[in-house]
Design an enzyme around this catalytic site. Structure first.
Site, PDB file in Angstrom:
ATOM      1  CB  VAL A  14      48.750  46.185  24.291  1.00  0.00           C
ATOM      2  CG1 VAL A  14      49.586  45.036  23.759  1.00  0.00           C
ATOM      3  CG2 VAL A  14      49.656  47.282  24.805  1.00  0.00           C
ATOM      4  N   GLY A  16      43.585  45.846  21.984  1.00  0.00           N
ATOM      5  CA  GLY A  16      42.783  46.236  20.834  1.00  0.00           C
ATOM      6  C   GLY A  16      43.569  46.176  19.540  1.00  0.00           C
ATOM      7  CB  ALA A  78      35.586  46.712  32.992  1.00  0.00           C
ATOM      8  CG  ASN A 104      38.176  40.764  32.263  1.00  0.00           C
ATOM      9  OD1 ASN A 104      37.707  39.821  31.613  1.00  0.00           O
ATOM     10  ND2 ASN A 104      39.470  40.859  32.531  1.00  0.00           N
ATOM     11  CB  SER A 130      40.937  34.401  28.238  1.00  0.00           C
ATOM     12  OG  SER A 130      42.043  34.034  29.040  1.00  0.00           O
ATOM     13  CE  LYS A 184      38.919  36.498  30.357  1.00  0.00           C
ATOM     14  NZ  LYS A 184      39.406  37.508  31.210  1.00  0.00           N
ATOM     15  CG  HIS A 187      38.979  32.181  32.172  1.00  0.00           C
ATOM     16  ND1 HIS A 187      39.874  33.195  32.465  1.00  0.00           N
ATOM     17  CD2 HIS A 187      39.647  31.342  31.343  1.00  0.00           C
ATOM     18  CE1 HIS A 187      41.014  32.986  31.848  1.00  0.00           C
ATOM     19  NE2 HIS A 187      40.912  31.867  31.151  1.00  0.00           N
ATOM     20  CG  ASN A 188      39.521  36.515  34.672  1.00  0.00           C
ATOM     21  OD1 ASN A 188      39.593  35.818  33.670  1.00  0.00           O
ATOM     22  ND2 ASN A 188      39.795  37.793  34.656  1.00  0.00           N
ATOM     23  CD  GLU A 191      43.754  34.774  35.050  1.00  0.00           C
ATOM     24  OE1 GLU A 191      43.181  34.629  33.954  1.00  0.00           O
ATOM     25  OE2 GLU A 191      44.100  35.897  35.475  1.00  0.00           O
ATOM     26  NE  ARG A 446      20.950  28.528  61.685  1.00  0.00           N
ATOM     27  CZ  ARG A 446      19.770  28.246  61.173  1.00  0.00           C
ATOM     28  NH1 ARG A 446      19.334  26.998  61.160  1.00  0.00           N
ATOM     29  NH2 ARG A 446      19.013  29.186  60.653  1.00  0.00           N
TER      30      ARG A 446
HETATM   31  C1  6PG Z   1      42.905  36.705  30.688  1.00  0.00           C
HETATM   32  C2  6PG Z   1      43.202  37.385  31.982  1.00  0.00           C
HETATM   33  C3  6PG Z   1      43.010  38.855  31.875  1.00  0.00           C
HETATM   34  C4  6PG Z   1      43.712  39.627  32.965  1.00  0.00           C
HETATM   35  C5  6PG Z   1      43.238  39.333  34.350  1.00  0.00           C
HETATM   36  C6  6PG Z   1      44.187  39.870  35.379  1.00  0.00           C
HETATM   37  O1  6PG Z   1      42.076  35.816  30.718  1.00  0.00           O
HETATM   38  O2  6PG Z   1      43.533  37.046  29.684  1.00  0.00           O
HETATM   39  O3  6PG Z   1      42.354  36.883  32.978  1.00  0.00           O
HETATM   40  O4  6PG Z   1      41.642  39.107  31.741  1.00  0.00           O
HETATM   41  O5  6PG Z   1      45.048  39.352  32.875  1.00  0.00           O
HETATM   42  O6  6PG Z   1      42.002  39.941  34.526  1.00  0.00           O
HETATM   43  O7  6PG Z   1      43.498  39.948  36.548  1.00  0.00           O
HETATM   44  P1  6PG Z   1      44.067  40.530  37.876  1.00  0.00           P
HETATM   45  O8  6PG Z   1      44.712  41.860  37.539  1.00  0.00           O
HETATM   46  O9  6PG Z   1      42.867  40.685  38.741  1.00  0.00           O
HETATM   47  O10 6PG Z   1      45.059  39.538  38.385  1.00  0.00           O
END
Ligand code: 6PG
Length: 469
Positions: A14, A16, A78, A104, A130, A184, A187-188, A191, A446
């Site tokens: 999808v 690609g 990946a 990723n 993303s 990225k 970014h995740n 997220e 310590r």
């Molecule tokens: C994006 C998303 C994408 C993916 C996540 C889902 O930026 O479009 O981050 O890369 O939806 O990797 O990650 P999880 O399956 O780990 O929640």
């Protein structure tokens, strides 16, 4: 068939298929490749005009169809598949050709591939993409890293297909080697943080305020019209409207509360630990996915322990406080992610421009939000900003919302509603803004049991005490 195609793409799933159609929509000719004949045929059919979009299952036909230097993007899972696809292409490529991994991939894999391909004269890019399937079709945010010179060949295509924020493309050359994949990954991580925080606010509004799905929809939709405007708040509002096709009521109530993960959030946390950069709001978001997976244990434990009855709240003020707390915590999640990027940039020699990164996150990607325009400005005003919390423009935003956050975190604790992301965001803030923390005691401990030494606040040097004497 066109003479030679401008752009090649391997992996016609999808993402690609959508990406290559987006390239074609923007005036470039594109050629796809996939081992699956059905996917190849589906693309040819959807593309409509073979002179603009074509595809083949044959790697040699694919490579020969492309103009040089070839620009070949991989949108495949990946891991080992990326290596296998590279090995399949390599014998047919020429010096100067460009491979772009749009998945990723873990950043050290990208470094390894980049070094390996460099020896063979092939330019390799790790380019995070993303925005999900829709983003790939209509305009994603793209985070490329690799050779700056080779990027010039890819730039016109990426700038055309990327999402636009007020006319500016959400793509930029980010840095050498794995800079794009690293950005990225973070970014995740952000997220994960934003999603965890949103789910806690939902829980709070539902359990404490008794909001119905209709009210939740209206609440999130109204927030999305204000400073919390973001893709995740927008889709959250829409989720509460979705009716269940397979039964009565709303779909959200029928979804099992076990969240899956593919690993990018975990990698962000693991690497932050390696760097020594605190990102607790992201860490806890990863842990919560793990706790969510323990469904059967949670059910047993739920029966063993009583939960306090939620204290009563005023519904109207609850929504307003929740909006403030979510805004506060969103800021903490972005602040932590940006802090990690700043440190990683030094550690790995990426020379990241944090303002540029915030800029290309303003549209197209999953963490796009009105806040990113403010973050862009903060880094524009001070490129060396160590943490967003030190930016004058953020001091006001945080001061204005921290009070409501404290109230809700205390409310959650007293009512037995788990708010780990929110409370973590708050304690991160309280700790980061404390000029004196109790870690002097840890240093004393310590030194007591392990002679690990300590520094003093009043004298230079390294000290050790024989505590037991
Ligand atoms: C994006 C998303 C994408 C993916 C996540 C889902 O930026 O479009 O981050 O890369 O939806 O990797 O990650 P999880 O399956 O780990 O929640």
């Amino acid at each position: 068939m066109a003479d030679k195609y401008d752009f090649g793409l391997v992996g016609l799933g999808v993402m690609g298929r959508n990406f290559i159609l987006n390239v074609a929509d923007n005036g470039f000719t594109a050629f796809g490749n996939d081992l699956d004949k059905e996917k190849v045929n589906a693309l040819i059919e959807e593309g409509g005009d073979a002179a603009k979009v074509n595809a083949s299952t044959d790697a040699v036909v694919f490579v020969e169809a492309l103009s040089t230097p070839r620009k070949i993007m991989l949108l495949v899972p990946a891991g080992k598949v990326v290596d296998a696809v590279i090995e399949g292409l390599l014998p047919h490529l020429e010096e100067g050709d460009i491979i772009i991994d749009g998945g990723n991939s873990f950043f050290t894999d990208t470094d390894r591939r980049e070094a390996y391909l460099k020896e063979k004269g092939i330019n390799f890019f790790g380019a995070g993409v993303s925005g999900g399937a829709k983003g790939a079709r209509k305009g994603p945010s793209i985070m490329p890293g690799g050779s700056r010179d080779a990027y010039q060949h890819v730039k016109p295509i990426f700038e055309a297909v990327a999402a636009k924020y007020k006319g500016e493309p959400c793509v930029a050359y980010l840095g050498p080697k794995s800079a794009g994949n690293y950005v990225k990954m973070v970014h995740n991580g952000i997220e994960y943080g934003l999603m965890q925080l949103t789910s806690e606010i939902y829980d709070l509004l539902k359990k404490a305020g008794g909001l119905t799905n209709e009210e939740l929809h209206a609440t999130f939709a109204s927030w999305n019209a204000g400073r919390l405007q973001s893709f995740l708040v927008e889709i959250t509002a829409e989720i509460f409207e979705q009716k269940d096709d397979l039964g009565d009521g709303h779909l959200v109530d029928k979804i099992l509360d076990k969240a899956k993960q593919k690993g990018t959030g975990k990698w962000t946390s693991q690497n932050a630990m390696d760097l020594g950069i605190p990102i607790p709001t992201i860490d806890i978001a990863v842990s919560m996915r793990e706790i969510s997976a323990l469904k059967q244990e949670r059910i047993k434990a739920d029966e063993l322990y009583d939960r306090p009855t939620p204290e009563s709240v005023v519904k109207d003020s609850l929504a307003s406080k929740a909006e403030q707390a979510l805004y506060f915590a969103f800021i903490m999640a972005y602040a932590q992610g940006m802090h990690q990027l700043a440190d990683a940039s030094k550690e790995y020699g990426y020379e990241l421009d944090l303002g540029e990164i915030a800029k290309i996150w303003r549209a197209g990607c999953i963490i796009r939000a009105a806040l990113l325009a403010d973050i862009t400005e903060a880094f524009k005003a001070d490129a060396g900003l160590q943490n967003l919390l030190l930016s004058p423009s953020f001091v006001e935003k945080v001061k204005e919302t921290v009070g409501a956050t404290r109230e809700l975190v205390a409310y959650g604790a007293n009512s037995g509603i788990p708010l780990p992301g929110l409370s973590n965001a708050l304690t991160y803030f309280d700790a980061y803004t404390s000029s004196r923390l109790p870690l002097n005691l840890i240093q004393a401990q310590r030194d007591y049991f392990g002679s690990h030494t300590y520094e003093r606040i009043d004298k230079e040097g390294i000290f050790h005490t024989e505590w037991e004497e």
